[in-house]
Design an enzyme around this catalytic site. Structure first.
Site, short mmCIF file in Angstrom:
data_model
loop_
_atom_site.label_atom_id
_atom_site.label_comp_id
_atom_site.label_asym_id
_atom_site.label_seq_id
_atom_site.Cartn_x
_atom_site.Cartn_y
_atom_site.Cartn_z
CB VAL A 57 39.33 33.06 43.52
CG1 VAL A 57 40.46 32.06 43.62
CG2 VAL A 57 38.06 32.52 44.16
CB SER A 58 37.75 37.49 41.03
OG SER A 58 36.64 38.26 40.59
CB SER A 59 32.79 37.53 43.32
OG SER A 59 32.88 38.74 42.58
#
Length: 211
Positions: free
Chosen positions: A71-73
């Site tokens: 997942v994106s940060s």
């Protein structure tokens, strides 16, 4: 049991190797293990002392499955845990031996620790199957190249959901912002007025697209 020049039937040889007699017949057809003698009636005979000669390749152990989650940060870490749980449940239902590798970072980042670990394992021939929830969970751009490497290495790729991820537009907008941030810094300098003005405009467009 003595292994000195003891000729045995196909059934005894199969028992010694821990396989079925049918497997020995298939190995003979493939040229992997030939009978050492034939009786006048054509029956196979195997020399126990030579059943495991140097270079004989028996059945290879199945390579494990790797499930990759990302997942994106910008996303909550709980989203990553949910994605990992989906992958774990799917692999467990298939009764696969598997490992989950995860990353918390942008789909534009090619240097993430988990991604590098995955690619190293694939290139080393230590992976039999790759499982991901969506193609873009692997990389935003370049996933097809990884899939081509997998194909060349005999790695099966399983994508659980062929459609777009529910966070596709939001993640893509953030990735575009990241690209523009890098290139504007190179063109104008990270602290220049032109760079800041450009980024402010892009951020406004991103926020408007997310409304």
């Amino acid at each position: 049991m003595s292994l000195s020049r003891k000729m045995v039937s196909i059934g005894e040889a199969a028992e010694f190797l821990g396989v079925a007699a049918q497997t020995l017949r298939r190995w003979e057809r493939e040229g992997r293990l030939m009978p050492h003698e034939r009786t006048p009636g054509g029956r196979r005979r195997y020399d126990l002392a030579r059943l495991r000669p140097e270079g004989f390749r028996g059945p290879e152990a199945p390579r494990p499955t790797i499930a990759y989650a990302r997942v994106s940060s910008h996303d909550p870490k709980e989203d990553l845990e949910r994605q990992k749980q989906v992958l774990e449940r799917y692999c467990a239902r298939q009764r696969w031996t598997f490992e989950v590798i995860s990353d918390l970072g942008s789909g534009m980042n090619y240097h993430k620790k988990g991604l590098k670990k995955l690619l190293d394992a694939v290139l080393d021939g230590k992976v039999g199957r790759l499982v991901i929830t969506h193609k873009d969970r692997l990389l935003r751009f370049g996933a097809e190249l990884v899939f081509a490497i997998c194909e060349a290495k005999g790695v099966e790729v399983v994508i659980l959901c062929q459609g777009e991820d529910t966070t596709f537009e939001e993640d893509l907008a953030k990735d575009v912002l990241e690209i523009i941030t890098v290139f504007s810094a190179r063109l104008y300098g990270a602290r220049s007025r032109k760079s800041q003005k450009l980024l402010e405009g892009v951020r406004a467009a991103v926020e408007a697209a997310q409304c």
